[in-house]
Structure formats: structure tokens, C-alpha cells
Design a protein around this motif. Structure first.
Motif, PDB file in Angstrom:
ATOM      1  N   GLU A 106      -1.965  -5.277  -3.052  1.00  0.00           N
ATOM      2  CA  GLU A 106      -2.668  -4.293  -3.870  1.00  0.00           C
ATOM      3  C   GLU A 106      -4.006  -3.885  -3.244  1.00  0.00           C
ATOM      4  O   GLU A 106      -4.408  -2.725  -3.309  1.00  0.00           O
ATOM      5  N   GLY A 107      -4.692  -4.844  -2.642  1.00  0.00           N
ATOM      6  CA  GLY A 107      -5.993  -4.544  -2.028  1.00  0.00           C
ATOM      7  C   GLY A 107      -5.844  -3.514  -0.913  1.00  0.00           C
ATOM      8  O   GLY A 107      -6.668  -2.592  -0.783  1.00  0.00           O
ATOM      9  N   MET A 108      -4.808  -3.665  -0.111  1.00  0.00           N
ATOM     10  CA  MET A 108      -4.551  -2.700   0.963  1.00  0.00           C
ATOM     11  C   MET A 108      -4.290  -1.312   0.376  1.00  0.00           C
ATOM     12  O   MET A 108      -4.814  -0.295   0.853  1.00  0.00           O
ATOM     13  N   VAL A 109      -3.491  -1.267  -0.673  1.00  0.00           N
ATOM     14  CA  VAL A 109      -3.130   0.020  -1.278  1.00  0.00           C
ATOM     15  C   VAL A 109      -4.360   0.691  -1.896  1.00  0.00           C
ATOM     16  O   VAL A 109      -4.564   1.906  -1.753  1.00  0.00           O
ATOM     17  N   GLN A 110      -5.216  -0.092  -2.549  1.00  0.00           N
ATOM     18  CA  GLN A 110      -6.438   0.490  -3.142  1.00  0.00           C
ATOM     19  C   GLN A 110      -7.305   1.119  -2.061  1.00  0.00           C
ATOM     20  O   GLN A 110      -7.840   2.212  -2.209  1.00  0.00           O
ATOM     21  N   LYS A 111      -7.454   0.403  -0.970  1.00  0.00           N
ATOM     22  CA  LYS A 111      -8.262   0.915   0.148  1.00  0.00           C
ATOM     23  C   LYS A 111      -7.637   2.200   0.697  1.00  0.00           C
ATOM     24  O   LYS A 111      -8.332   3.183   0.973  1.00  0.00           O
ATOM     25  N   ALA A 112      -6.307   2.183   0.869  1.00  0.00           N
ATOM     26  CA  ALA A 112      -5.604   3.351   1.409  1.00  0.00           C
ATOM     27  C   ALA A 112      -5.806   4.565   0.496  1.00  0.00           C
ATOM     28  O   ALA A 112      -6.066   5.680   0.975  1.00  0.00           O
ATOM     29  N   ARG A 113      -5.699   4.344  -0.815  1.00  0.00           N
ATOM     30  CA  ARG A 113      -5.879   5.465  -1.766  1.00  0.00           C
ATOM     31  C   ARG A 113      -7.283   6.049  -1.647  1.00  0.00           C
ATOM     32  O   ARG A 113      -7.482   7.269  -1.682  1.00  0.00           O
ATOM     33  N   HIS A 114      -8.256   5.169  -1.486  1.00  0.00           N
ATOM     34  CA  HIS A 114      -9.647   5.608  -1.380  1.00  0.00           C
ATOM     35  C   HIS A 114      -9.848   6.441  -0.103  1.00  0.00           C
ATOM     36  O   HIS A 114     -10.523   7.474  -0.113  1.00  0.00           O
ATOM     37  N   LEU A 115      -9.236   5.992   1.011  1.00  0.00           N
ATOM     38  CA  LEU A 115      -9.450   6.652   2.304  1.00  0.00           C
ATOM     39  C   LEU A 115      -8.605   7.913   2.462  1.00  0.00           C
ATOM     40  O   LEU A 115      -8.908   8.761   3.297  1.00  0.00           O
ATOM     41  N   MET A 116      -7.528   8.021   1.682  1.00  0.00           N
ATOM     42  CA  MET A 116      -6.605   9.146   1.864  1.00  0.00           C
ATOM     43  C   MET A 116      -6.080   9.609   0.509  1.00  0.00           C
ATOM     44  O   MET A 116      -4.923   9.391   0.159  1.00  0.00           O
ATOM     45  N   PRO A 117      -6.948  10.284  -0.273  1.00  0.00           N
ATOM     46  CA  PRO A 117      -6.539  10.643  -1.639  1.00  0.00           C
ATOM     47  C   PRO A 117      -5.399  11.658  -1.690  1.00  0.00           C
ATOM     48  O   PRO A 117      -4.772  11.815  -2.743  1.00  0.00           O
ATOM     49  N   ASP A 118      -5.119  12.330  -0.577  1.00  0.00           N
ATOM     50  CA  ASP A 118      -4.064  13.349  -0.612  1.00  0.00           C
ATOM     51  C   ASP A 118      -2.677  12.781  -0.299  1.00  0.00           C
ATOM     52  O   ASP A 118      -1.702  13.523  -0.189  1.00  0.00           O
ATOM     53  N   ALA A 119      -2.564  11.468  -0.157  1.00  0.00           N
ATOM     54  CA  ALA A 119      -1.249  10.846   0.056  1.00  0.00           C
ATOM     55  C   ALA A 119      -0.915   9.979  -1.153  1.00  0.00           C
ATOM     56  O   ALA A 119      -1.790   9.643  -1.950  1.00  0.00           O
ATOM     57  N   ALA A 120       0.371   9.630  -1.278  1.00  0.00           N
ATOM     58  CA  ALA A 120       0.798   8.743  -2.383  1.00  0.00           C
ATOM     59  C   ALA A 120       0.935   7.329  -1.846  1.00  0.00           C
ATOM     60  O   ALA A 120       1.532   7.126  -0.775  1.00  0.00           O
ATOM     61  N   PHE A 121       0.373   6.377  -2.567  1.00  0.00           N
ATOM     62  CA  PHE A 121       0.498   4.973  -2.146  1.00  0.00           C
ATOM     63  C   PHE A 121       1.056   4.160  -3.308  1.00  0.00           C
ATOM     64  O   PHE A 121       0.652   4.354  -4.461  1.00  0.00           O
ATOM     65  N   MET A 122       1.972   3.264  -2.990  1.00  0.00           N
ATOM     66  CA  MET A 122       2.629   2.458  -4.020  1.00  0.00           C
ATOM     67  C   MET A 122       2.600   0.989  -3.642  1.00  0.00           C
ATOM     68  O   MET A 122       2.795   0.652  -2.464  1.00  0.00           O
ATOM     69  N   VAL A 123       2.387   0.157  -4.666  1.00  0.00           N
ATOM     70  CA  VAL A 123       2.429  -1.299  -4.441  1.00  0.00           C
ATOM     71  C   VAL A 123       3.885  -1.732  -4.571  1.00  0.00           C
ATOM     72  O   VAL A 123       4.429  -1.784  -5.671  1.00  0.00           O
ATOM     73  N   SER A 124       4.508  -1.972  -3.445  1.00  0.00           N
ATOM     74  CA  SER A 124       5.895  -2.422  -3.455  1.00  0.00           C
ATOM     75  C   SER A 124       6.242  -2.931  -2.059  1.00  0.00           C
ATOM     76  O   SER A 124       5.451  -2.794  -1.125  1.00  0.00           O
ATOM     77  N   SER A 125       7.420  -3.518  -1.953  1.00  0.00           N
ATOM     78  CA  SER A 125       7.795  -4.088  -0.657  1.00  0.00           C
ATOM     79  C   SER A 125       8.946  -3.298  -0.039  1.00  0.00           C
ATOM     80  O   SER A 125       9.602  -2.492  -0.712  1.00  0.00           O
ATOM     81  N   ALA A 126       9.191  -3.591   1.227  1.00  0.00           N
ATOM     82  CA  ALA A 126      10.285  -2.933   1.942  1.00  0.00           C
ATOM     83  C   ALA A 126      11.619  -3.213   1.269  1.00  0.00           C
ATOM     84  O   ALA A 126      12.518  -2.370   1.281  1.00  0.00           O
ATOM     85  N   GLU A 127      11.730  -4.394   0.664  1.00  0.00           N
ATOM     86  CA  GLU A 127      13.014  -4.800   0.095  1.00  0.00           C
ATOM     87  C   GLU A 127      13.361  -4.012  -1.162  1.00  0.00           C
ATOM     88  O   GLU A 127      14.495  -4.035  -1.623  1.00  0.00           O
ATOM     89  N   SER A 128      12.386  -3.323  -1.726  1.00  0.00           N
ATOM     90  CA  SER A 128      12.618  -2.567  -2.965  1.00  0.00           C
ATOM     91  C   SER A 128      11.703  -1.338  -2.933  1.00  0.00           C
ATOM     92  O   SER A 128      10.607  -1.350  -3.487  1.00  0.00           O
ATOM     93  N   ILE A 129      12.158  -0.294  -2.280  1.00  0.00           N
ATOM     94  CA  ILE A 129      11.304   0.893  -2.074  1.00  0.00           C
ATOM     95  C   ILE A 129      11.445   1.831  -3.276  1.00  0.00           C
ATOM     96  O   ILE A 129      12.557   2.277  -3.582  1.00  0.00           O
ATOM     97  N   PRO A 130      10.360   2.129  -3.968  1.00  0.00           N
ATOM     98  CA  PRO A 130      10.450   2.927  -5.199  1.00  0.00           C
ATOM     99  C   PRO A 130      10.540   4.433  -4.929  1.00  0.00           C
ATOM    100  O   PRO A 130       9.729   5.222  -5.434  1.00  0.00           O
ATOM    101  N   LEU A 131      11.516   4.816  -4.117  1.00  0.00           N
ATOM    102  CA  LEU A 131      11.714   6.229  -3.781  1.00  0.00           C
ATOM    103  C   LEU A 131      13.196   6.563  -3.957  1.00  0.00           C
ATOM    104  O   LEU A 131      14.057   5.691  -3.777  1.00  0.00           O
ATOM    105  N   PRO A 132      13.495   7.832  -4.283  1.00  0.00           N
ATOM    106  CA  PRO A 132      14.895   8.214  -4.471  1.00  0.00           C
ATOM    107  C   PRO A 132      15.702   8.159  -3.168  1.00  0.00           C
ATOM    108  O   PRO A 132      15.118   8.191  -2.077  1.00  0.00           O
TER     109      PRO A 132
END
Ligand SMILES: C[S@@+](CC[C@H](N)C(=O)[O-])C[C@H]1O[C@@H](n2cnc3c(N)ncnc32)[C@H](O)[C@@H]1O
Length: 198
Positions: free
Chosen positions: A77-103
Motif C-alpha cells: 500500500e505504501g508504494m501505491v500511495q507514493k505512486a498515486r501522489h507522483l502520478m495522479p493521471d494514472a490508476a494505481f491499485m493495491v493488488s498482486s500479480a496473482e489476482s489482477i483486478p482488471l477485466p
């Protein structure tokens, strides 16, 4: 490797990760190296980075394909929070490779850099990436190559490092056709690219 303590380590690191000298000497070289290997016929619309950390690779991808929709996925989550702060125009999600929350079939390009050896179920992670790729979509996996067996003690703590052959087999078993395997940084990193044909 204990999965929760591994992710906790990245949560702790997230506050200083971007400022680390390691970024310039190590991660930037890997990011630039893998991006040099990418050739596409038309500009990709949707790009995903699995195990994106603070989103540093996605920020370089934004410069190359300014119109693309960018998504980063990381269980720390800490990595994702930082990423959101540095790149607000992208979507970031807390999840793992084993369960990707995308269609299904929603990405043209998927990247993952120096994250694969942390995945608890690598075969499942690759199957998930194949699922979210569109037919014709490509996956670029960059990870640390295992050292020869007599130096393996140096790799201790690096999780599940896989040989080129093992990665190739996992791609094929998941339904990805391997296009190329290339070495970066004197063979320390191997980049495997695969395509979902249908
Ligand atoms: C060494 S960092 C690399 C981050 C980024 N890819 C880069 O190049 O700077 C490894 C990342 O993999 C993430 N990670 C660990 N387990 C994962 C999993 N099962 N699926 C996806 N990412 C994972 C960690 O949280 C961490 O952010």
C-alpha cells in the motif's frame, strides 16, 4: 520467503524508495533497457505495470506514449500511495500479480520489472497477465537471473529466481508465445517478451 513480511518490507521502503541512489544506478537502467526492447506497430491504448512500486517505470512510459491509459498494480500500500501522489493521471491499485483486478482482454502491453521473484505463485501471475492481455498484446518481464549454483548463497533472500528456460516454460504453459529473451546488465537481468496470439 514469508509473503506478508516481504510486502511489509516494501511498505517500509516506500517512503525513501524514490530518493535512493539505487534508483539511478540500478532500476533506471533496467527500465530504460526494457523500454528499448519494445517495438509496437501502433501506439498502445492500455498499459499495465505489475509490481509497479512507486510507478517510476510508468512515468517513463508516459513520456513515450502520452495518450495511453496507465495502470499500476502493487500489493504494498505504501508504494501505491507514493505512486498515486507522483502520478495522479494514472490508476494505481493495491493488488498482486496473482489476482489482477482488471477485466479480461483489457491491456495492450504489460510490464513487470524486478518484481517476479517476489510473487508467491508465479505461474498464476503469468496466467493472470495472459488473461488481461488483448489478443496481440505483449508482456515484458524483467527479472534477476539466478547465479551459477556455486554462487547461489549470494542470491539468498531474493525469493524465487527463475532460469531463462523456466520462465520460457511458464510463459508457454500460460498461453503466451515467447518472442525473445535478452540479457541486460551483463546478464544480471533477463527480459522475456511474450505475445498473446488469440
Ligand atoms: C524491487 S520492487 C520493484 C518495483 C518496480 N517494479 C521498479 O522497477 O522500481 C518489487 C515490487 O514488487 C512488489 N510485489 C511483491 N509481491 C508481489 C506480487 N505478488 N505481485 C505483484 N507485485 C509484488 C513489491 O511490493 C515491490 O513494490
Amino acid at each position: 520467503m514469508d509473503v506478508s513480511s516481504d510486502i511489509e518490507k516494501f511498505n517500509r521502503w516506500s517512503g525513501t524508495y524514490e530518493e535512493s541512489w539505487f534508483q539511478y544506478l540500478y532500476f533506471d537502467r533496467i527500465h530504460n533497457g526494457v523500454l528499448r526492447f519494445v517495438t509496437v506497430k501502433s501506439a498502445p491504448g492500455d498499459i499495465v505495470d505489475v509490481g509497479c512500486g512507486t510507478g517510476r517505470l510508468l512515468r517513463k512510459i508516459r513520456e513515450r506514449w502520452p495518450q495511453a491509459q496507465l495502470t499500476g498494480i502493487d500489493p504494498a500500500e505504501g508504494m501505491v500511495q507514493k505512486a498515486r501522489h507522483l502520478m495522479p493521471d494514472a490508476a494505481f491499485m493495491v493488488s498482486s500479480a496473482e489476482s489482477i483486478p482488471l477485466p479480461d482482454a483489457s491491456a495492450d502491453l504489460v510490464f513487470s520489472t524486478t518484481s517476479f521473484h517476489h510473487w508467491s505463485d508465479q505461474a498464476q501471475g503469468i496466467r493472470e497477465i495472459r488473461r488481461v492481455l488483448r489478443p496481440g498484446g505483449q508482456f515484458f518481464l524483467s527479472d534477476i537471473a539466478p547465479l551459477p549454483f556455486f554462487l547461489r548463497c549470494v542470491n539468498r533472500g531474493h525469493g524465487h529466481l527463475r532460469t531463462r528456460h523456466e520462465v520460457r516454460t511458464m510463459f508457454e504453459q500460460a498461453g503466451l508465445e515467447v518472442q525473445a529473451q535478452r540479457r541486460l546488465m551483463l546478464g544480471h537481468i533477463v527480459v522475456t517478451s511474450g505475445i498473446r496470439r488469440e
